[in-house]
Design a protein around this motif. Structure first.
Motif, PDB file in Angstrom:
ATOM      1  N   PHE A  36      -9.775  10.074   3.351  1.00 34.75           N
ATOM      2  CA  PHE A  36      -9.782   9.100   4.783  1.00 34.75           C
ATOM      3  C   PHE A  36     -10.042  10.353   5.775  1.00 34.75           C
ATOM      4  CE2 PHE A  36      -7.808   7.720   8.745  1.00 34.75           C
ATOM      5  CZ  PHE A  36      -8.276   6.191   8.461  1.00 34.75           C
ATOM      6  N   ARG A  78       0.816  -1.200   0.036  1.00 30.90           N
ATOM      7  CA  ARG A  78       0.126   0.030   0.089  1.00 30.90           C
ATOM      8  C   ARG A  78       0.990   1.394  -0.036  1.00 30.90           C
ATOM      9  NH1 ARG A  78      -4.372  -0.138   4.589  1.00 30.90           N
ATOM     10  NH2 ARG A  78      -4.948   2.159   4.829  1.00 30.90           N
ATOM     11  N   THR A 137      -1.026  11.510  13.247  1.00 25.86           N
ATOM     12  CA  THR A 137      -2.119  10.487  13.710  1.00 25.86           C
ATOM     13  C   THR A 137      -1.869  10.214  14.824  1.00 25.86           C
ATOM     14  OG1 THR A 137      -2.439  10.132  11.110  1.00 25.86           O
ATOM     15  CG2 THR A 137      -3.088   8.267  12.880  1.00 25.86           C
ATOM     16  N   PHE A 161       0.625   1.655  11.892  1.00 20.31           N
ATOM     17  CA  PHE A 161       0.806   1.578  10.610  1.00 20.31           C
ATOM     18  C   PHE A 161       2.256   2.030  10.138  1.00 20.31           C
ATOM     19  CE2 PHE A 161      -3.650   0.613  10.590  1.00 20.31           C
ATOM     20  CZ  PHE A 161      -3.852  -0.185   9.267  1.00 20.31           C
ATOM     21  N   THR A 177      -9.683   2.583  12.725  1.00 21.74           N
ATOM     22  CA  THR A 177     -10.886   2.334  12.002  1.00 21.74           C
ATOM     23  C   THR A 177     -11.419   0.826  12.816  1.00 21.74           C
ATOM     24  OG1 THR A 177      -9.386   1.121  10.551  1.00 21.74           O
ATOM     25  CG2 THR A 177     -10.332   3.536   9.854  1.00 21.74           C
ATOM     26  N   TRP A 188       1.495   7.853   3.406  1.00 24.00           N
ATOM     27  CA  TRP A 188       0.262   8.974   3.123  1.00 24.00           C
ATOM     28  C   TRP A 188       0.330  10.041   3.540  1.00 24.00           C
ATOM     29  CZ3 TRP A 188      -3.371   4.601   5.520  1.00 24.00           C
ATOM     30  CH2 TRP A 188      -3.622   5.143   6.458  1.00 24.00           C
ATOM     31  N   ALA A 223     -12.610  -1.251   8.791  1.00 25.44           N
ATOM     32  CA  ALA A 223     -11.174  -1.131   8.638  1.00 25.44           C
ATOM     33  C   ALA A 223     -10.938  -1.694   7.400  1.00 25.44           C
ATOM     34  CB  ALA A 223     -10.443  -1.859   9.867  1.00 25.44           C
ATOM     35  N   GLY A 224      -9.529  -1.331   6.907  1.00 23.50           N
ATOM     36  CA  GLY A 224      -9.118  -1.462   5.592  1.00 23.50           C
ATOM     37  C   GLY A 224      -9.632  -0.540   4.612  1.00 23.50           C
ATOM     38  N   VAL A 225      -8.976   0.484   4.490  1.00 25.96           N
ATOM     39  CA  VAL A 225      -9.603   1.290   3.353  1.00 25.96           C
ATOM     40  C   VAL A 225      -8.723   1.516   1.971  1.00 25.96           C
ATOM     41  CG1 VAL A 225     -10.553   2.573   5.334  1.00 25.96           C
ATOM     42  CG2 VAL A 225      -8.248   3.243   4.307  1.00 25.96           C
ATOM     43  N   ILE A 267       1.176   4.868   7.162  1.00 22.92           N
ATOM     44  CA  ILE A 267       0.657   6.415   7.502  1.00 22.92           C
ATOM     45  C   ILE A 267       1.898   7.151   7.265  1.00 22.92           C
ATOM     46  CG2 ILE A 267       0.039   7.802   9.405  1.00 22.92           C
ATOM     47  CD1 ILE A 267      -1.771   5.386  10.610  1.00 22.92           C
TER      48      ILE A 267
HETATM   49  C1  UN1 Z   1      -7.293   1.183   7.463  1.00 19.50           C
HETATM   50  O1  UN1 Z   1      -8.285   0.815   8.224  1.00 19.50           O
HETATM   51  O2  UN1 Z   1      -6.859   0.635   6.654  1.00 19.50           O
HETATM   52  O3  UN1 Z   1      -4.378   4.666  12.556  1.00 19.50           O
HETATM   53  C2  UN1 Z   1      -6.382   2.312   7.821  1.00 19.50           C
HETATM   54  C3  UN1 Z   1      -5.342   4.025  12.041  1.00 19.50           C
HETATM   55  C4  UN1 Z   1      -5.770   4.750  10.769  1.00 19.50           C
HETATM   56  C5  UN1 Z   1      -5.599   4.070   9.428  1.00 19.50           C
HETATM   57  C6  UN1 Z   1      -6.422   2.921   9.333  1.00 19.50           C
HETATM   58  N1  UN1 Z   1      -5.236   6.059  10.822  1.00 19.50           N
HETATM   59  O4  UN1 Z   1      -5.392   2.964  12.318  1.00 19.50           O
END
Ligand code: UN1
Length: 476
Positions: A445, A101, A222, A148, A280, A155, A437-439, A152
């Motif tokens: 987002f 990803r 985040t 992540f 998520t 992104w 979860a899993g976007v 993260i």
């Molecule tokens: C996801 O669910 O694919 O910190 C991403 C986190 C979120 C990212 C989730 N900012 O869990």
């Protein structure tokens, strides 16, 4: 020892930190330099000098650099996935998917670097025309969490660089390995020195210096809601641009007409995969009474089939909790749930494995009241609760009854209810018959209420945060 990257040079720190594998506490993943406030200031100075140089590169040059970064990440996805699983504890297939990803995100933003558009209008006054241009914000501070370790950072860093900003990056203390590997790849992609800086170190030192420096024009963060508040108090009061993604207490509504197998998959995947350590993650299953006993039974059966163990072992579904304090917090919430009178239908106990690690069985509480602490507070671990609801209307009311509003799911075959839910649930993302979860990486987002602050991350919408508009009036 893995060093910090400051002004294009790898620099020793004043101290070091060990990166420990949560699946095996005897395994030291590596030793990482810790930056201090002075290092952070040097990085900010370097980023300030580099930013106009980088912004003056052609969009093609910026796109090519991001594309090279994405290509190397994708080529090394197995190796980087192993490192990620080893330092964070998510299972290897999830870790490899996360690395992949990250690679795709860099490639997506390589394309976005070529698609920076403006607007052109006639002025309300004759003979004058108006152009709305997009410009970089300047030096961007990026602060990322441990759950992540590469996606993260990717992104946030990829759009920052795509639009001509320079970056000062502070990864979570717990997972410097993936961050360092990413920094090494970025370092070799021929950016001007100082465009990208890596500062591993403490939030209270490195993070705080970034928050207080007037040269850091924007902060993308985040992490927890508490840290978000502190960022607001430091960087918000000096008017830095802020983008913050914080907690969630994400509901999954299951209606009587749902397909049971699909609802169970959504619930188990959304709540327990990645050890529940996702903002998520679904942590509240709000279930209509007609399907309630069947749903609970099927989830318990499925949970009992899941294998908890070493993140790098084949066939494991759920790895360990990431560290000792999170482990203590998760187990503590299991005690809180019991004390509140919820029924522990499955799991919630520490597990012993061949290697010493932070293992626990996924916990499911049933017969929960929506006001209980386990139904209101973000736990950030493999703990979920089931709340019975009389009907759709009550389920929606419960779904909206927390301070958070990140991702909300519903399992139903009713078009009417799915459509109503999409419009009325208070969240930034809504999922119909698919896990919370899993976007995707190419669409926005973010959340509402206490979950998020500032413009959205990811996809084309990331341009809102990582650029600023300038309105130009021209009289010919
Ligand atoms: C996801 O669910 O694919 O910190 C991403 C986190 C979120 C990212 C989730 N900012 O869990």
């Amino acid at each position: 020892m893995n060093k910090n990257l400051i002004a294009g040079n790898w620099c020793e720190g004043r101290s070091v930190r060990e990166n420990i594998n949560p699946s095996d506490l005897s395994d030291i993943v590596g030793i990482y330099a810790q930056a201090d406030a002075e290092d952070t200031q040097r990085a900010i100075e370097a980023a300030t000098r580099a930013q106009p140089i980088w912004a003056a590169y052609s969009s093609q040059q910026r796109a090519d650099a991001l594309d090279r970064i994405g290509t190397e990440i994708l080529q090394r996805q197995t190796e980087l996935g192993e490192l990620l699983a080893r330092e964070e504890g998510k299972v290897l297939p999830e870790a490899i998917a996360e690395v992949s990803r990250a690679g795709h995100i860099f490639k997506f933003f390589a394309g976005e670097a070529m698609r920076v558009t403006g607007e052109h209008l006639d002025s309300v006054r004759s003979g004058i025309e108006v152009d709305i241009l997009r410009q970089p914000v300047g030096v961007v501070g990026i602060i990322t969490p441990w759950n992540f370790p590469i996606a993260i950072p990717a992104w946030k860093i990829a759009p920052a660089l795509a639009y001509g900003n320079s970056v000062v990056f502070k990864p979570a203390d717990l997972v410097p390995g993936s961050a360092w590997a990413l920094a090494d790849i970025i370092h070799r992609s021929s950016l001007p020195d100082g465009t990208f800086n890596l500062l591993m170190g403490r939030g209270s030192v490195v993070g705080q210096t970034m928050l207080e420096s007037p040269k850091v024009r924007a902060i993308s963060f985040t992490g927890s809601a508490d840290t978000g508040q502190r960022i607001m108090q430091s960087a918000g009061t000096r008017m830095a641009k802020l983008q913050m993604e914080m907690g969630g207490k994400n509901p999954l509504v299951v209606l009587n007409d749902a397909e049971l197998d699909r609802a169970v998959e959504c619930a188990v995947h959304g709540a327990f995969f990645s050890t529940g350590q996702r903002c998520t993650a679904s942590s509240r299953f709000i279930v209509e009474k007609g399907i309630y006993p069947h749903f609970v039974q099927a989830v318990v059966t499925r949970l009992e089939q899941l294998r908890v163990g070493h993140a790098l072992e084949a066939g494991i579904d759920i790895g360990p909790v990431a560290d000792a304090s999170q482990y203590e917090q998760d187990l503590n919430y299991v005690d809180i749930g019991k004390a509140e009178g919820a029924f522990l239908a499955s799991g919630g106990v520490p597990l012993k494995r061949e290697t010493e690690g932070f293992y626990m069985s996924p916990a499911l509480f049933t017969d929960c009241d929506p006001h209980m602490r386990i139904a209101q507070e973000e736990i950030f671990g493999p703990v979920a609760c089931v709340i019975p609801a009389d009907n759709y209307e009550q389920a929606l009311e419960f779904a909206n009854a927390t301070p958070f509003g990140l991702s909300a799911g519903i399992c139903t075959t009713s078009l009417k209810h799915a459509t109503h839910y999409k419009r009325h649930v208070q969240s930034g993302m809504v999922m119909v018959n698919t896990p919370t979860a899993g976007v995707d990486y190419h669409v926005p987002f973010g959340g509402t209420k206490a979950s998020s602050f500032g413009p959205r991350e990811q996809g084309h919408h990331a341009i809102e945060f990582f650029t600023t508009t300038k309105t130009a009036y021209t009289q010919a």
